[in-house]
Design a protein around this motif. Sequence first.
Motif, short mmCIF file in Angstrom:
data_model
loop_
_atom_site.label_atom_id
_atom_site.label_comp_id
_atom_site.label_asym_id
_atom_site.label_seq_id
_atom_site.Cartn_x
_atom_site.Cartn_y
_atom_site.Cartn_z
N ALA A 100 2.51 -0.83 -12.76
CA ALA A 100 1.29 -1.05 -13.55
C ALA A 100 0.13 -0.19 -13.04
N VAL A 101 -0.10 -0.22 -11.72
CA VAL A 101 -1.24 0.52 -11.16
C VAL A 101 -1.10 2.02 -11.40
N SER A 102 0.08 2.56 -11.12
CA SER A 102 0.29 4.01 -11.28
C SER A 102 0.17 4.42 -12.74
N SER A 103 0.67 3.59 -13.63
CA SER A 103 0.61 3.93 -15.05
C SER A 103 -0.81 3.91 -15.58
N VAL A 104 -1.64 3.00 -15.04
CA VAL A 104 -3.06 3.00 -15.43
C VAL A 104 -3.72 4.31 -15.00
N LEU A 105 -3.40 4.77 -13.79
CA LEU A 105 -3.96 6.04 -13.31
C LEU A 105 -3.45 7.21 -14.15
N ILE A 106 -2.21 7.15 -14.59
CA ILE A 106 -1.64 8.22 -15.42
C ILE A 106 -2.36 8.31 -16.76
N THR A 107 -2.86 7.19 -17.27
CA THR A 107 -3.59 7.23 -18.55
C THR A 107 -4.87 8.07 -18.44
N ALA A 134 0.83 -1.21 0.00
CA ALA A 134 0.00 0.00 0.00
C ALA A 134 0.86 1.26 0.00
N LEU A 135 1.85 1.31 0.88
CA LEU A 135 2.74 2.49 0.94
C LEU A 135 3.52 2.65 -0.36
N ASN A 136 4.02 1.55 -0.89
CA ASN A 136 4.78 1.61 -2.14
C ASN A 136 3.92 2.13 -3.29
N ARG A 137 2.65 1.76 -3.28
CA ARG A 137 1.76 2.22 -4.36
C ARG A 137 1.54 3.73 -4.29
N ILE A 138 1.43 4.26 -3.09
CA ILE A 138 1.23 5.71 -2.94
C ILE A 138 2.50 6.46 -3.34
N PHE A 139 3.67 5.95 -2.90
CA PHE A 139 4.93 6.57 -3.31
C PHE A 139 5.10 6.49 -4.82
N SER A 140 4.71 5.34 -5.39
CA SER A 140 4.83 5.14 -6.82
C SER A 140 3.95 6.13 -7.59
N LEU A 141 2.74 6.36 -7.09
CA LEU A 141 1.84 7.31 -7.76
C LEU A 141 2.42 8.72 -7.72
#
Length: 316
Positions: free
Chosen positions: A100-107, A51-58
């Motif tokens: 993958a998750v962050s890049s989907v949100l960037i789209t 979870a933390l890594n995903r937020i930092f990644s975003l």
Amino acid sequence: MKIGLRTIKTAAAAPIALLIANGLSLESAASAAIITILTVTNTKRSTAKTALNRIFSLTLATIIAAICFSLLGFHPLVFGLYLLFFIPLSLRLDLAEGIAVSSVLITHYLVAGEMPLSLIFNEYLLMIIGVGCALIANLYMPNTEKKIQEDQMVVEVSMKKMLGQMSAYLNQPAKEEELRQECLSLRDFVREAQIRAQEYEENRFFSGNSYYFEYFAMRRLQLKILADMLQILNRLTAAPEDVQELRELFEFTSQTLAEDNDGSAILIKISETDRRYQQKQLPDSRQAFEERAMLFQLFQLFQDFIEIKAGFYRNK
């Protein structure tokens, strides 16, 4: 078909994430459910880390995307340029699971053709809702300590039995080969038990105690040495009087092997036995010399076997 606890949690948490996102009228609300599905893991610690890594990644993805899109425009080729920077940096910062998750949100910025603060806030809310629902879903974890303690008992009883059989089957190569197969099977069991112990410890946020994991790691090392000893015993055809003391050592250890035994008594016996062997006359034939060499190697391995337990006892 067996449905596991992780599947049940995911099936419950993902719709809740979607309902919350819809309730807040967020754009691309389904993304929150997808993030939840990808974030629920087998343990509390791993889920929290993800979870933390995903937020930092975003955050990293948003900064890189803002630079690329503001300079070159919202074009698919620019999205490719963003990936050229984002993926290597994510790998370098140990944020690979967020790529993958962050890049989907960037789209979503790419589709909108802009990056207003409201849309950026929207993407962060989707991420927070997704990982938050995953974290809440993993707050409940069944207590597996009793099962781990049962695993310990299985290992203790099996190893004691094996050492007793080694004592009884000395100079019987066919039996020793059977024991070696039992030893390898027990090593597989201990490896699985160690995985369960690691999961148990990773489900305890505020405990740095890794006793069970280290216990099974110690037993795995001992079983590796036992397997090496059984390979030697499979070739050993020494005279009964030459293996009598070794037989007694195995029997004594089979009776005293226990989780809370520090191994000091058996180490003294090993040292005394080794000293007596070294004081014996040198062999007068090649075969006898080879048998003596194998016995010496067995003593060395057996000493290592006990010292592993003694070291574990001192450090626990």
